[in-house]
Write a protein that holds these residues in place. Structure first.
Motif, PDB file in Angstrom:
ATOM      1  N   TYR A  61       0.853  -1.186   0.000  1.00  0.00           N
ATOM      2  CA  TYR A  61       0.000   0.000   0.000  1.00  0.00           C
ATOM      3  C   TYR A  61       0.891   1.239   0.000  1.00  0.00           C
ATOM      4  O   TYR A  61       2.072   1.161   0.320  1.00  0.00           O
ATOM      5  N   GLY A  62       0.281   2.376  -0.298  1.00  0.00           N
ATOM      6  CA  GLY A  62       1.036   3.611  -0.240  1.00  0.00           C
ATOM      7  C   GLY A  62       0.150   4.796   0.040  1.00  0.00           C
ATOM      8  O   GLY A  62      -1.065   4.755  -0.184  1.00  0.00           O
ATOM      9  N   VAL A  63       0.785   5.840   0.559  1.00  0.00           N
ATOM     10  CA  VAL A  63       0.113   7.125   0.773  1.00  0.00           C
ATOM     11  C   VAL A  63       1.050   8.226   0.294  1.00  0.00           C
ATOM     12  O   VAL A  63       2.266   8.117   0.425  1.00  0.00           O
ATOM     13  N   VAL A  64       0.464   9.256  -0.292  1.00  0.00           N
ATOM     14  CA  VAL A  64       1.196  10.452  -0.688  1.00  0.00           C
ATOM     15  C   VAL A  64       0.538  11.607   0.046  1.00  0.00           C
ATOM     16  O   VAL A  64      -0.642  11.898  -0.172  1.00  0.00           O
ATOM     17  N   VAL A  65       1.296  12.233   0.936  1.00  0.00           N
ATOM     18  CA  VAL A  65       0.767  13.284   1.800  1.00  0.00           C
ATOM     19  C   VAL A  65       1.508  14.576   1.521  1.00  0.00           C
ATOM     20  O   VAL A  65       2.744  14.607   1.485  1.00  0.00           O
ATOM     21  N   ARG A  66       0.752  15.648   1.337  1.00  0.00           N
ATOM     22  CA  ARG A  66       1.363  16.958   1.102  1.00  0.00           C
ATOM     23  C   ARG A  66       2.027  17.456   2.376  1.00  0.00           C
ATOM     24  O   ARG A  66       1.443  17.392   3.459  1.00  0.00           O
ATOM     25  N   LEU A  67       3.260  17.932   2.247  1.00  0.00           N
ATOM     26  CA  LEU A  67       3.964  18.496   3.393  1.00  0.00           C
ATOM     27  C   LEU A  67       3.510  19.927   3.635  1.00  0.00           C
ATOM     28  O   LEU A  67       3.275  20.673   2.673  1.00  0.00           O
TER      29      LEU A  67
END
Length: 126
Positions: A61-67
């Motif tokens: 699985y993966g997540v892309v989170v804005r910093l």
């Protein structure tokens, strides 16, 4: 724990967010069984890939989170308030991943060319 520098005009470096995410995911096996595979922080986003519990064969699985751009950014205040980078990583990345993984339990695995099921993909608000 990792914290913001004393000067409010300075923000953590990308590697600080990545280190805090590793620390936050280190506690996830006790909560949900998720195991961090990789984390990187660049171009204003943090990307984390992880496996589910032992009996979950649907990953990785993966997540892309804005910093957040700074301590006043909504992405910071929503997840950390006046807290630390670790608190931000715990709430904005690890706990969101735990919740998204749990919500995916009754879903068919999404296809992606890289073989990762991307559960969260934040976008840039600009």
């Amino acid at each position: 724990m990792t914290d913001f520098p004393a000067e409010s005009s300075r923000t953590p470096q990308p590697e600080t967010y990545a280190a805090a995410t590793k620390q936050a995911f280190g506690r996830c096996p006790n909560l949900s069984g998720l195991q961090l595979l990789s984390v990187e922080s660049r171009h204003g986003f943090l990307t984390a890939r992880f496996e589910g519990p032992i009996d979950d064969f649907r990953g990785p699985y993966g997540v892309v989170v804005r910093l957040p751009k700074d301590q006043l950014d909504n992405q910071w205040t929503e997840y950390a308030g006046s807290g630390t980078v670790y608190e931000w990583a715990h709430a904005a990345v690890a706990m969101r991943a735990v919740n998204a993984h749990a919500a995916s339990a009754d879903q068919d695995r999404a296809y992606s060319p890289d073989g990762t099921w991307w559960l969260i993909r934040d976008t840039n608000p600009d």
